[in-house]
Design a protein around this motif. Structure first.
Motif, PDB file in Angstrom:
ATOM      1  N   THR A 112      13.545  38.870   5.191  1.00  0.00           N
ATOM      2  CA  THR A 112      12.506  38.359   6.095  1.00  0.00           C
ATOM      3  C   THR A 112      13.132  37.524   7.209  1.00  0.00           C
ATOM      4  O   THR A 112      12.484  36.685   7.809  1.00  0.00           O
ATOM      5  CB  THR A 112      11.478  37.505   5.323  1.00  0.00           C
ATOM      6  OG1 THR A 112      12.170  36.448   4.651  1.00  0.00           O
ATOM      7  CG2 THR A 112      10.716  38.328   4.317  1.00  0.00           C
ATOM      8  N   ILE A 113      14.420  37.766   7.469  1.00  0.00           N
ATOM      9  CA  ILE A 113      15.104  37.085   8.573  1.00  0.00           C
ATOM     10  C   ILE A 113      14.730  37.787   9.876  1.00  0.00           C
ATOM     11  O   ILE A 113      14.589  38.999   9.911  1.00  0.00           O
ATOM     12  CB  ILE A 113      16.634  37.180   8.369  1.00  0.00           C
ATOM     13  CG1 ILE A 113      17.044  36.504   7.071  1.00  0.00           C
ATOM     14  CG2 ILE A 113      17.390  36.600   9.552  1.00  0.00           C
ATOM     15  CD1 ILE A 113      17.234  35.038   7.155  1.00  0.00           C
ATOM     16  N   TRP A 114      14.599  37.026  10.932  1.00  0.00           N
ATOM     17  CA  TRP A 114      14.241  37.554  12.250  1.00  0.00           C
ATOM     18  C   TRP A 114      12.892  38.279  12.244  1.00  0.00           C
ATOM     19  O   TRP A 114      12.202  38.344  11.242  1.00  0.00           O
ATOM     20  CB  TRP A 114      15.357  38.445  12.817  1.00  0.00           C
ATOM     21  CG  TRP A 114      16.645  37.696  12.948  1.00  0.00           C
ATOM     22  CD1 TRP A 114      16.805  36.436  13.446  1.00  0.00           C
ATOM     23  CD2 TRP A 114      17.949  38.128  12.559  1.00  0.00           C
ATOM     24  NE1 TRP A 114      18.126  36.070  13.382  1.00  0.00           N
ATOM     25  CE2 TRP A 114      18.853  37.075  12.864  1.00  0.00           C
ATOM     26  CE3 TRP A 114      18.458  39.302  12.002  1.00  0.00           C
ATOM     27  CZ2 TRP A 114      20.198  37.170  12.603  1.00  0.00           C
ATOM     28  CZ3 TRP A 114      19.792  39.394  11.753  1.00  0.00           C
ATOM     29  CH2 TRP A 114      20.655  38.336  12.053  1.00  0.00           C
ATOM     30  N   LYS A 115      12.597  38.870  13.406  1.00  0.00           N
ATOM     31  CA  LYS A 115      11.320  39.580  13.508  1.00  0.00           C
ATOM     32  C   LYS A 115      11.411  40.947  12.843  1.00  0.00           C
ATOM     33  O   LYS A 115      12.492  41.516  12.702  1.00  0.00           O
ATOM     34  CB  LYS A 115      10.989  39.795  14.986  1.00  0.00           C
ATOM     35  CG  LYS A 115      10.505  38.534  15.679  1.00  0.00           C
ATOM     36  CD  LYS A 115      10.081  38.901  17.093  1.00  0.00           C
ATOM     37  CE  LYS A 115      10.137  37.712  18.008  1.00  0.00           C
ATOM     38  NZ  LYS A 115      10.333  38.106  19.400  1.00  0.00           N
ATOM     39  N   ALA A 116      10.258  41.475  12.514  1.00  0.00           N
ATOM     40  CA  ALA A 116      10.220  42.793  11.878  1.00  0.00           C
ATOM     41  C   ALA A 116      10.908  43.845  12.745  1.00  0.00           C
ATOM     42  O   ALA A 116      11.583  44.740  12.243  1.00  0.00           O
ATOM     43  CB  ALA A 116       8.776  43.181  11.594  1.00  0.00           C
ATOM     44  N   ARG A 149      14.772  43.466  12.475  1.00  0.00           N
ATOM     45  CA  ARG A 149      15.177  43.967  11.154  1.00  0.00           C
ATOM     46  C   ARG A 149      15.139  45.487  11.107  1.00  0.00           C
ATOM     47  O   ARG A 149      16.014  46.131  10.550  1.00  0.00           O
ATOM     48  CB  ARG A 149      14.222  43.443  10.081  1.00  0.00           C
ATOM     49  CG  ARG A 149      14.289  41.975   9.819  1.00  0.00           C
ATOM     50  CD  ARG A 149      13.670  41.680   8.471  1.00  0.00           C
ATOM     51  NE  ARG A 149      12.273  42.088   8.363  1.00  0.00           N
ATOM     52  CZ  ARG A 149      11.232  41.312   8.646  1.00  0.00           C
ATOM     53  NH1 ARG A 149      11.442  40.076   9.067  1.00  0.00           N
ATOM     54  NH2 ARG A 149      10.005  41.740   8.514  1.00  0.00           N
ATOM     55  N   THR A 198       5.367  45.229   7.401  1.00  0.00           N
ATOM     56  CA  THR A 198       5.556  44.211   6.380  1.00  0.00           C
ATOM     57  C   THR A 198       4.352  43.286   6.437  1.00  0.00           C
ATOM     58  O   THR A 198       4.129  42.606   7.428  1.00  0.00           O
ATOM     59  CB  THR A 198       6.847  43.425   6.622  1.00  0.00           C
ATOM     60  OG1 THR A 198       7.898  44.347   6.860  1.00  0.00           O
ATOM     61  CG2 THR A 198       7.180  42.574   5.422  1.00  0.00           C
ATOM     62  N   GLU A 199       3.573  43.312   5.403  1.00  0.00           N
ATOM     63  CA  GLU A 199       2.383  42.487   5.387  1.00  0.00           C
ATOM     64  C   GLU A 199       2.617  41.247   4.541  1.00  0.00           C
ATOM     65  O   GLU A 199       3.476  41.213   3.676  1.00  0.00           O
ATOM     66  CB  GLU A 199       1.196  43.280   4.830  1.00  0.00           C
ATOM     67  CG  GLU A 199       0.760  44.372   5.788  1.00  0.00           C
ATOM     68  CD  GLU A 199      -0.397  45.173   5.253  1.00  0.00           C
ATOM     69  OE1 GLU A 199      -0.823  44.926   4.109  1.00  0.00           O
ATOM     70  OE2 GLU A 199      -0.866  46.048   5.990  1.00  0.00           O
ATOM     71  N   LEU A 200       1.824  40.250   4.833  1.00  0.00           N
ATOM     72  CA  LEU A 200       1.921  39.009   4.089  1.00  0.00           C
ATOM     73  C   LEU A 200       0.905  39.047   2.961  1.00  0.00           C
ATOM     74  O   LEU A 200      -0.263  39.366   3.182  1.00  0.00           O
ATOM     75  CB  LEU A 200       1.627  37.837   5.018  1.00  0.00           C
ATOM     76  CG  LEU A 200       1.512  36.478   4.348  1.00  0.00           C
ATOM     77  CD1 LEU A 200       2.844  36.071   3.756  1.00  0.00           C
ATOM     78  CD2 LEU A 200       1.048  35.449   5.361  1.00  0.00           C
ATOM     79  N   ARG A 227       4.384  36.205  -0.094  1.00  0.00           N
ATOM     80  CA  ARG A 227       5.288  37.272  -0.454  1.00  0.00           C
ATOM     81  C   ARG A 227       5.172  38.407   0.559  1.00  0.00           C
ATOM     82  O   ARG A 227       4.062  38.781   0.923  1.00  0.00           O
ATOM     83  CB  ARG A 227       4.898  37.788  -1.829  1.00  0.00           C
ATOM     84  CG  ARG A 227       6.055  38.282  -2.613  1.00  0.00           C
ATOM     85  CD  ARG A 227       5.571  38.726  -3.954  1.00  0.00           C
ATOM     86  NE  ARG A 227       6.006  37.849  -5.026  1.00  0.00           N
ATOM     87  CZ  ARG A 227       5.582  37.990  -6.272  1.00  0.00           C
ATOM     88  NH1 ARG A 227       4.699  38.910  -6.581  1.00  0.00           N
ATOM     89  NH2 ARG A 227       6.035  37.192  -7.200  1.00  0.00           N
ATOM     90  N   PRO A 228       6.310  38.938   1.011  1.00  0.00           N
ATOM     91  CA  PRO A 228       6.218  40.087   1.911  1.00  0.00           C
ATOM     92  C   PRO A 228       5.926  41.362   1.112  1.00  0.00           C
ATOM     93  O   PRO A 228       6.530  41.598   0.075  1.00  0.00           O
ATOM     94  CB  PRO A 228       7.603  40.144   2.550  1.00  0.00           C
ATOM     95  CG  PRO A 228       8.505  39.447   1.593  1.00  0.00           C
ATOM     96  CD  PRO A 228       7.684  38.504   0.769  1.00  0.00           C
ATOM     97  N   MET A 266      15.666  31.013  11.408  1.00  0.00           N
ATOM     98  CA  MET A 266      15.643  32.431  11.749  1.00  0.00           C
ATOM     99  C   MET A 266      14.552  33.192  11.020  1.00  0.00           C
ATOM    100  O   MET A 266      14.184  34.289  11.404  1.00  0.00           O
ATOM    101  CB  MET A 266      16.997  33.054  11.419  1.00  0.00           C
ATOM    102  CG  MET A 266      18.103  32.600  12.352  1.00  0.00           C
ATOM    103  SD  MET A 266      19.591  33.565  12.113  1.00  0.00           S
ATOM    104  CE  MET A 266      20.103  33.000  10.505  1.00  0.00           C
ATOM    105  N   ARG A 270       5.789  33.500   8.851  1.00  0.00           N
ATOM    106  CA  ARG A 270       4.630  33.735   7.991  1.00  0.00           C
ATOM    107  C   ARG A 270       5.010  33.891   6.516  1.00  0.00           C
ATOM    108  O   ARG A 270       4.157  33.799   5.643  1.00  0.00           O
ATOM    109  CB  ARG A 270       3.835  34.948   8.468  1.00  0.00           C
ATOM    110  CG  ARG A 270       4.601  36.250   8.431  1.00  0.00           C
ATOM    111  CD  ARG A 270       3.825  37.375   9.116  1.00  0.00           C
ATOM    112  NE  ARG A 270       4.677  38.539   9.252  1.00  0.00           N
ATOM    113  CZ  ARG A 270       4.345  39.752   8.844  1.00  0.00           C
ATOM    114  NH1 ARG A 270       3.175  39.971   8.303  1.00  0.00           N
ATOM    115  NH2 ARG A 270       5.185  40.753   8.984  1.00  0.00           N
ATOM    116  N   PHE A 271       6.308  34.148   6.244  1.00  0.00           N
ATOM    117  CA  PHE A 271       6.701  34.307   4.853  1.00  0.00           C
ATOM    118  C   PHE A 271       7.204  33.001   4.235  1.00  0.00           C
ATOM    119  O   PHE A 271       7.642  32.965   3.095  1.00  0.00           O
ATOM    120  CB  PHE A 271       7.783  35.374   4.718  1.00  0.00           C
ATOM    121  CG  PHE A 271       7.306  36.727   5.122  1.00  0.00           C
ATOM    122  CD1 PHE A 271       6.211  37.302   4.490  1.00  0.00           C
ATOM    123  CD2 PHE A 271       7.918  37.416   6.159  1.00  0.00           C
ATOM    124  CE1 PHE A 271       5.748  38.546   4.876  1.00  0.00           C
ATOM    125  CE2 PHE A 271       7.452  38.661   6.546  1.00  0.00           C
ATOM    126  CZ  PHE A 271       6.369  39.219   5.911  1.00  0.00           C
TER     127      PHE A 271
END
Lengths: 591, 591
Positions: free
Chosen positions: A237-241, A244, A382-384, A399-400, B466, B470-471
């Motif tokens: 979950t580092i950086w934006k989706a 990644r 990736t949803e929360l 949780r992702p 980083m 949201r997670f």
């Protein structure tokens, strides 16, 4: 990247309407005996898929097609080259890089244009390499000069068996394949890949000396760690989706570029003479021959000796190709377009035939890489998931959860990837290929092989057994059955894997498809005696679990003594529900 | 292993009663000026600890003492040997293995028998190695032959400054040290370790050739991965807690044994002539000299030139030794016996003096390894934390939480480890030592160095920045302050680290303790101008956070402009509350 949801919903025909036609539901008498109704499966395959052909091209206008082409090019061609080098050394230098690339390109062209399921990538596998050099070892005992013609006849026979199988709807029996055999197969393939990686490194020691050998080991290990790390980063979950996603999409090109460059650093690295890919004149066969094999020169007795080899080849491809097609269309991918196993198997007979008469390795569905293509075309989000806990005010867990939103189903990515391989066959690009150290390929073997082992549910079940039970979530389905039953299940699988790996190291290696396929009747007839229906529900699952796929195989299977199948694969479904769909790492047969 | 809770509660005196005596609370006038009251700190240190001496021996009858001895022997001696080899090459072969072992043994004997806090392991650090060869580089410009006497005088001056500092209660100022400087220091040490590892491997290339170099790289990387993997396994929930404990306890011996053996495999490995530890005749100095340095032969001008060097040495040890002692007694360890910083620093002056006049490297507290000793003596219990969630009937999450139950506080493990080092100095064991490839030590550097970097809260804060927000759990304290303030905080730390690492590569390297120590006034005077009290509460924490330790330093610090300190270190406390106390991997200064 996540925004453009692809337009496949525009497919003109509802798959429901077209799929319903191929069924044996309510049919009795000779009409229910599937092999007595030739061409029925192939006919329905074409009829179902043909109306989607235009949308297969139109739907390709999507960003996901781009990373898909890049990723598949690398994931397809790197192992293909690696296997070809292996074959080159072990078949008296008959199969070289040009043959390997030709075979991959041929398969990509034919299957991207004519197949009913263009998601299934076809190319050179480790098993056909094993097959080819085992046959060479056998032929070598008698007369090595007949090897090309003998291989050609093997392919011709294999092609004939393919066509018979396709016409007689034999692919329908694939619906009985469960994870029991397909995961044992995935484990077997993973182990073979890792063994190949080690062999590649050992070869570096023997041909290029000690310092080259050590450097090759270093590069292979660091390459593996690079790709593995980049893919782990892509799943974090580092950086934006979007960032990644880019890392996950381009892990192979990035890692390969870096480590190829590394091997050329001036100084110690450059002056260590490690092995590079051997290339020959572009578009010509590696050996001094024309492309057409003079198969008519072979003695008649050898033609008939080739028959059982051809049958074994068909058996291998029957399992290997169809499994790869099944995993490319697994339930976790929200596919909308229909599939066609019979037609594709017929097509595979054609490529086998062509490969035989021009003396290139026979391509077939790539098992560990197959789901990677579908994955690379899948729009993930990736949803929360917020889990409120009962610990005071506002307490919650975040949780992702990865959800597969849609798949860009089309044939253009497959086609352009094929064009890329043809491009690689040209002179200038062969020079580029020659800059690649063979050590990279050992790294590719480790990456793909370990991917197949790590994600295998045999390993997951084994870890479950070893875990301290108080830390296991109480709703884990495996908890509902006795531990020794789980042990028995993976023990049987492990026995199958061990036997197949062992036989692969001997001259009897060509017999390994029989062992793998024997696991299916073992599952169907023997397992229900040792396991209760409920236990099998939890432990096992249909490999053809996508209901649309089952429709193409003539409906869901009926296991003897089993009342219904709806609840199978509880364990897997449970894991998906908890943490979403895992992204498909290069080289995992299982999900 | 988990059952024997050690009997330290039987300590005859309550620490509360004895500790209260050393305080400046309510004292005014000249009596509140700490350096004007000589011997006060030392006196109270001894008075507090002496009554526990008998229990320090009696309490050692506990299983935890055994793995502690083994683990500390490896964690202490492997880096010590590595640094000694580094010094050997870079000080004109003045300091050799015999000197290094002698120094470690001397420190272990004196500190295990006489220190007020025998948990603090004293030995050879990377920084004294850096110090010694930088001084060699400087002296080399003038007259290399005076190096032994010059080092001796440096040590004599350093010892005098140590004694002055100890007598004048200067250690009390350590209570102002916060994570701001100590974690920058931990990061610096981690980076220096990794650089040393690379230098060790580069040296293998230049002295033993290319194939030895590559093999050394392979061994170092695989050694690192082995230890890292074993320690990860030890922290998982696989197998029983006792088996996991064994793996974590003996990761170093197991990994070292395997990879030393690996380097001796017949065939390619054996015939590649990699470097092994150079050993000389047991108990004799490496060079042809007597143990006593003829320091009286040095010209008077050089004696005075040595004075500032001695002062810098003291400055280094002041920070390095006390930080290592503080981390060995961090709040997460449930310690019951009192500590004594002044007395121990006086003792360090004595070892420095002895080390000087017999020409061995000066030992001091080992920063990254210090908490490992306490950790190895800690009785951990992995408890199950069930978090009920609001997802239907019986839904819950199960999480392992590690709790530190007790620490086997005694001086026997330290003492026996010291005997082990003396044993290693004998002829037969020197031969065993000679079988160890130097590549192992590069692996040790990477393991210890990376341990210090990975667990550093600078890195954790950077990862927080980083992460996709949201997670992140909503109750994470770092969320309560602005991101650019976090960035500023770790930016300032990073600047300090970068400057120190940079200076370490030059001849000005001996000045690095000044840079590190300057971070303390920066924190005390400058940071409150840029950060609000609340921000510092979240971002920073006292390094001397154990209230018993603070009592030995004359009470908690009063920062200018700050009303109270009770809430500092919110972020760390939050993490401990969630997932328990982390086990101390070899080489993490931070928790």
């Amino acid at each position: 990247m996540m925004s453009e949801v692809s337009p496949h919903d525009s497919a003109p025909l509802e798959r429901e309407k077209t799929n319903i036609t191929y069924s044996y539901e309510g049919v009795i008498g000779w009409k229910s005996v599937r092999y007595l109704r030739p061409f029925r499966g192939m006919y329905h395959d074409v009829r179902r898929r043909l109306p989607h052909y235009w949308s297969d091209i139109r739907d390709a206008w999507d960003y996901r097609t781009v990373p898909s082409i890049v990723r598949m090019y690398f994931v397809n061609i790197l192992p293909a080259i690696a296997y070809t080098m292996d074959m080159y050394r072990r078949t008296g230098e008959f199969y070289g890089i040009n043959e390997g690339l030709f075979s991959s390109a041929l398969a990509a062209m034919i299957f991207s244009l004519f197949s009913a399921q263009p998601l299934t990538i076809v190319g050179i596998t480790g098993l056909i390499s094993l097959f080819n050099y085992t046959i060479f070892d056998i032929i070598n005992i008698y007369d090595p000069s007949i090897y090309p013609s003998f291989m050609c006849w093997t392919a011709i026979w294999a092609a004939i068996f393919h066509w018979i199988a396709a016409i007689c709807n034999v692919c329908d029996y694939m619906r009985y394949v469960t994870d029991f055999s397909s995961e044992a197969f995935g484990m077997y393939v993973g182990i073979i890949y890792c063994i190949k990686g080690v062999e590649e490194l050992v070869n570096e020691f023997t041909t290029h000396g000690r310092d080259a050998g050590y450097l090759a080991c270093l590069i292979a290990i660091l390459y593996f760690l690079t790709i593995y790390g980049l893919e782990k980063l892509g799943a974090s979950t580092i950086w934006k989706a979007s960032v990644r996603g880019l890392i996950a999409d381009y892990a192979y090109p990035l890692g390969t570029l870096f480590w190829v460059g590394f091997a050329h650093f001036p100084g110690n690295l450059k002056s260590t003479h490690i092995g590079f890919i051997p290339v020959t004149r572009a578009f010509y066969p590696t050996q001094d021959r024309g492309w057409l094999i003079h198969f008519w020169d072979l003695e008649v007795k050898w033609v008939f000796v080739a028959l059982p080899f051809g049958f074994l080849t068909m058996l291998l491809f029957y399992y290997d190709h169809n499994i790869s097609s099944l995993t490319a269309q697994a339930r976790q991918f929200p596919l909308k377009k229909p599939s066609g196993f019979h037609w594709d198997f017929f097509l595979l007979g054609c490529t086998t035939f062509i490969a035989g008469i021009i003396g290139i390795p026979m391509p077939n569905g790539l098992v560990p890489q197959a789901p990677v293509h579908t994955d690379s075309l899948t729009v993930y989000e990736t949803e929360l998931r917020v889990i409120p806990t009962e610990e005071g005010e506002g307490a919650e867990l975040r949780r992702p959860v990865v959800k597969a939103k849609a798949v860009v189903e089309q044939r253009v990515s497959h086609f352009i990837m094929g064009l890329g391989i043809i491009g690689t066959m040209t002179g200038p690009l062969l020079v580029v290929l020659h800059t690649m150290p063979t050590a990279i390929f050992a790294g590719v073997f480790f990456t793909v092989g370990w991917g197949s082992i790590e994600s295998n549910s045999m390993l997951k079940k084994a870890i479950f057994l070893m875990q301290e039970s108080r830390f296991i979530q109480r709703d884990e389905p495996l908890l509902s059955i006795r531990k020794r039953k789980i042990l028995l299940f993976i023990g049987l699988q492990g026995l199958g894997v061990a036997a197949t790996v062992a036989i692969s190291q001997t001259i009897a290696a060509i017999g390994f498809p029989i062992l793998i396929i024997l696991l299916i009747p073992l599952r169907v007839w023997a397992l229900p005696r040792w396991f209760s229906e409920k236990e099998l529900d939890v432990l096992d699952d249909l490999t053809a679990d996508n209901s649309a796929v089952l429709r193409s195989l003539g409906g869901p299977p009926k296991f003897p003594g089993q009342t219904e199948l709806a609840h199978e694969g509880l364990a897997r479904r449970y894991s998906e529900q908890r943490s979403g769909v895992p992204r498909q790492r290069a080289g995992s047969i299982t999900r």
